[in-house]
Each structure stands twice: as C-alpha cells, then as structure tokens.
Design a protein around this motif. Structure first.
Motif, PDB file in Angstrom:
ATOM      1  N   ILE A  61      -9.434  18.057  -2.894  1.00  0.00           N
ATOM      2  CA  ILE A  61     -10.659  17.901  -2.466  1.00  0.00           C
ATOM      3  C   ILE A  61      -9.906  18.687  -0.852  1.00  0.00           C
ATOM      4  O   ILE A  61     -11.792  18.919  -0.737  1.00  0.00           O
ATOM      5  N   PHE A 106     -16.578   6.007  -4.078  1.00  0.00           N
ATOM      6  CA  PHE A 106     -16.513   7.798  -3.895  1.00  0.00           C
ATOM      7  C   PHE A 106     -17.689   7.942  -2.830  1.00  0.00           C
ATOM      8  O   PHE A 106     -17.894   9.411  -2.019  1.00  0.00           O
ATOM      9  N   PHE A 163     -20.473  20.367  -4.149  1.00  0.00           N
ATOM     10  CA  PHE A 163     -19.279  19.602  -3.673  1.00  0.00           C
ATOM     11  C   PHE A 163     -19.496  18.017  -3.943  1.00  0.00           C
ATOM     12  O   PHE A 163     -18.320  17.403  -4.955  1.00  0.00           O
ATOM     13  N   LEU A 164     -20.426  17.563  -4.583  1.00  0.00           N
ATOM     14  CA  LEU A 164     -20.442  15.966  -5.168  1.00  0.00           C
ATOM     15  C   LEU A 164     -20.043  16.175  -6.835  1.00  0.00           C
ATOM     16  O   LEU A 164     -19.364  15.216  -7.374  1.00  0.00           O
ATOM     17  N   TRP A 212     -11.805  12.832  -8.030  1.00  0.00           N
ATOM     18  CA  TRP A 212     -11.804  11.167  -7.181  1.00  0.00           C
ATOM     19  C   TRP A 212     -12.421  10.590  -9.002  1.00  0.00           C
ATOM     20  O   TRP A 212     -11.586   9.441  -8.667  1.00  0.00           O
ATOM     21  N   PHE A 250     -15.422  16.675  -6.157  1.00  0.00           N
ATOM     22  CA  PHE A 250     -15.239  15.059  -5.928  1.00  0.00           C
ATOM     23  C   PHE A 250     -15.760  14.543  -6.899  1.00  0.00           C
ATOM     24  O   PHE A 250     -14.134  13.571  -7.174  1.00  0.00           O
ATOM     25  N   SER A 252     -16.422  11.055  -0.385  1.00  0.00           N
ATOM     26  CA  SER A 252     -17.192  12.538  -0.631  1.00  0.00           C
ATOM     27  C   SER A 252     -17.586  12.260   1.375  1.00  0.00           C
ATOM     28  O   SER A 252     -17.355  13.179   1.831  1.00  0.00           O
ATOM     29  N   VAL A 281      -8.774  11.856   2.582  1.00  0.00           N
ATOM     30  CA  VAL A 281      -9.886  11.633   3.160  1.00  0.00           C
ATOM     31  C   VAL A 281     -10.627  12.323   4.440  1.00  0.00           C
ATOM     32  O   VAL A 281     -11.265  13.287   4.723  1.00  0.00           O
TER      33      VAL A 281
END
Length: 389
Positions: free
Chosen positions: A36, A282, A59-60, A67, A63, A286, A216
């Motif tokens: 992460i 999620f 990033f998404l 995840w 991630f 994020s 996170v």
C-alpha cells in the motif's frame, strides 16, 4: 483421510466466542501495508508532477491488486484458519507474494509491463487456490463452493498473464481490459458463495477490516510526521508546517472516529449485504490511503523547488476525505441510522468538497467540520442504541 493430513482445512465454527485476529494475520497485514505504501508513493509522485489523472488510475489499479489479495485471504482465514503448519506455510507464501507485488508496483506508474507486480499477485492468488483445495478436502458440505473458488482464481490468473503479455500499457484498451479482469475477480466469490456460504465469523471480519482501516489511515501519520521534522540546525518546527500538521492530524483522527462507532459495521451475514460491505471497503481503504498522499502533496507545496501548489495539495487531501465519508454512509449508516441523521455523512461529504473549492481557510473549516461530525455521529449512535444520557 485424517484431520491432520497436510493441506486439509476444516471449517471453523462461525459462532465461536472471543474470536480475534491472530499474530499471523497481523503479520499478513504488515506485508500488505508495504505494498500500500508503494502505491501511495507512486500516486504522490504523479500528483506532484502534474500527472494526477494517470496517477489516480495507476494507484487504483495497484491498490485493487493489493486489497483483493488481502480480502480473499482474510475471508478464507476467518472460515478455515486451523492454526496448522500447512496454513502457516501457505500464509507465508502469500505474504511473500505481497512483498513481490510491492516491489513491482513502480512499473504501474511508469507505463511499463507489470511483470513483477503480476508475479507477486499470481503467487498470492495461486496460494489462495491451494488453500481452497485444502478446504474442499476437509469441508465436504461446502466442497462445491471451495472448488469454484479454486477454479475461478486459476482461470483469472490465466486472464492476467494474457493481459500483461499481449496488451501494451500505453494501449487505449489497457484500462478497459483491466476493469474487465477486476470485474471477473469480483464475480468469483459472488458465484461461489451461492452454492454454500462459507463459515466466516462476522465479528472477526469486522475486526479484521477495522485493523486494515487503521493501517491505511497510518499513511496520514507518515505525512504528519514529515511535517513536524526539524530543518537542519532548527530547534523548533516551522510554524506553518506545525499548523499544517495539526490540521492534518485533526482530519485523520476525525476519520478514525467516524469509522469506529459502537454498532457492528456488518449488520448481518446475508450474502448480498456482506458483498456490499466487503467490496465497498475498497473505496474506503483506497481513500484513506490517498488522504495521506494528499497530505504529503500539501507538505511538498512548501518546497520552493516543487512543481505543485498548496491548493492542489488541499484538493488531493479533501477529495479522498469526501469519498471516505460517502463510502462509510454506503456500507454502514444507510442501514444503521434512521431519520434525518441517516443523511449526515452524505451531506458532510458534499460540504467538504464545497468548502475546498470555494472557501478561504478551507483546511481549517474542514477540520472543524469533521470534528463536529464525529461528535454528532457518536451522539446519533447513542440515541439509536438507547444509551443517550
């Protein structure tokens, strides 16, 4: 077949008392947080270099890989962790895959083929396939469910290998095909669980998700600590940065307070509700990590050599905050609260964005708003449970 045979995972009792996260699960979380942090670093660099859209997409996507592997392991462990040597070995293999994934995430942000990240993801996912085969051997009543999990995971890995091998990262179809793969992964549990719900423990899952949320949000602590660090030869932090750290800490603590309330997040073990709750996290996870990224961007705006201004940093912080709050409404408050209080979080999410775009001293106003929201939300919880003074 004896109960002690290797790779033989019997189902746990979903009603057992005092079920808590194990040290092995906490170590698994640590491996995930390294990945992460790598994704967050890539996003921060992209925003600072004025490539925010590409950075957010990268990033998404990265991630999601982190995840998804974490989530699949967590739900499996809740149902089948028998504390055996086989389970520990497979968990460590999956953890090693998370570290490989972390090492390869940088390629996501440089438009290179993500072979190393893919290798880590495949190690994690095939490790899970072996876990499900072990569950199929021991849990005869859910054998079909377990085999569907194992088969679905294996099929999706073939898809990912073909995707990375044949589709250049710069191709227009790259993102749509990634989204198709993500949708395929999300479909596997939904299809498998319809043929027999696994024996996951509801309160254990609530705790596990809460622990990852703390992790996170820890990304914000990295930024806050950097804001407070002393310049060479200085005896006290820069006053502007100390104020920025205070506001950032207020925002971070408020997000924690909004998430951790007295009622159970996961109201029932009904499949549809569990999927919305599990998958909805999620966006929340994020957004929590991206909030820390935004805070780092705000910090870097104070560097004269930086290519980013403070307003960009504020927006990079506030947009994830609004998403975090709105998602919390989706997965919890729309179910748990009644009356006008049910709409508190969506209204606050909208106000946060409006303030960031239009108001002077936006960060100060947002910090005050979030503190007030956390206090009001706590009051609403006490009223709904009949514990209000």
């Amino acid at each position: 077949m004896t109960q002690n045979s290797f790779f033989h995972f019997p189902a746990r009792n979903p009603d057992e008392t005092h079920r808590a996260a194990t040290p092995l699960e906490l170590m698994f979380d640590l491996a995930s947080v390294i990945a992460i942090a790598a994704a967050a670093h890539g996003l921060a660099h992209a925003v600072e270099e004025a490539h925010a859209v590409q950075g957010v997409i990268g990033f998404l996507c990265s991630f999601f890989m982190i995840w998804w592997a974490w989530m699949n392991y967590t739900w499996f462990a809740s149902a089948y962790d028998d504390n055996s040597s086989a389970f520990r070995i497979l968990t460590m293999v999956i953890m090693f895959g998370a570290l490989i994934l972390a090492a390869g995430i940088g390629a996501v942000f440089t438009h290179e083929r993500i072979w190393l990240a893919l290798l880590g993801f495949i190690v994690m996912r095939l490790g899970m396939a072996v876990c499900w085969l072990g569950a199929a051997r021991a849990d005869r009543s859910r054998r079909r469910t377990a085999l569907r999990y194992a088969g679905g995971i294996a099929v999706m890995q073939i898809y990912w290998i073909a995707f990375v091998a044949f589709v250049p990262p710069t191709a227009a179809i790259y993102l749509p095909l990634f989204l198709i793969g993500a949708a395929g992964e999300l479909t596997v549990p939904a299809l498998a669980e319809r043929h027999g719900t696994t024996s996951w423990h509801r309160h254990h899952m609530i705790e596990r998700y809460g622990l990852l949320n703390i992790i996170v949000l820890g990304e914000t602590f990295i930024a806050i600590t950097a804001m407070i660090q002393l310049d060479s030869g200085a005896a006290f932090p820069d006053a502007d940065l100390l104020w920025l750290a205070t506001l950032s800490a207020t925002i971070s603590f408020s997000l924690w307070g909004l998430y951790f309330t007295d009622e159970d997040h996961l109201a029932s073990d009904e499949l549809g509700h569990a999927l919305i709750w599990g998958y909805g996290h999620f966006a929340l996870f994020s957004a929590g990590a991206a909030t820390g990224v935004g805070m780092l961007v705000m910090l870097h705006a104070f560097d004269p050599a930086a290519h980013v201004d403070l307003q960009t940093g504020i927006l990079a912080t506030v947009i994830p905050v609004a998403i975090y709050i709105a998602t919390l409404w989706l997965i919890r408050d729309r179910i748990h609260l009644d009356g006008a209080g049910r709409w508190l979080l969506p209204v606050v999410a909208g106000l946060v964005l409006l303030i960031a775009l239009t108001a002077p001293m936006a960060l100060e106003l947002i910090a005050v708003l979030l503190v007030a929201t956390a206090l009001v939300r706590r009051r609403l919880n006490r009223i709904s449970t009949g514990n209000a003074p």
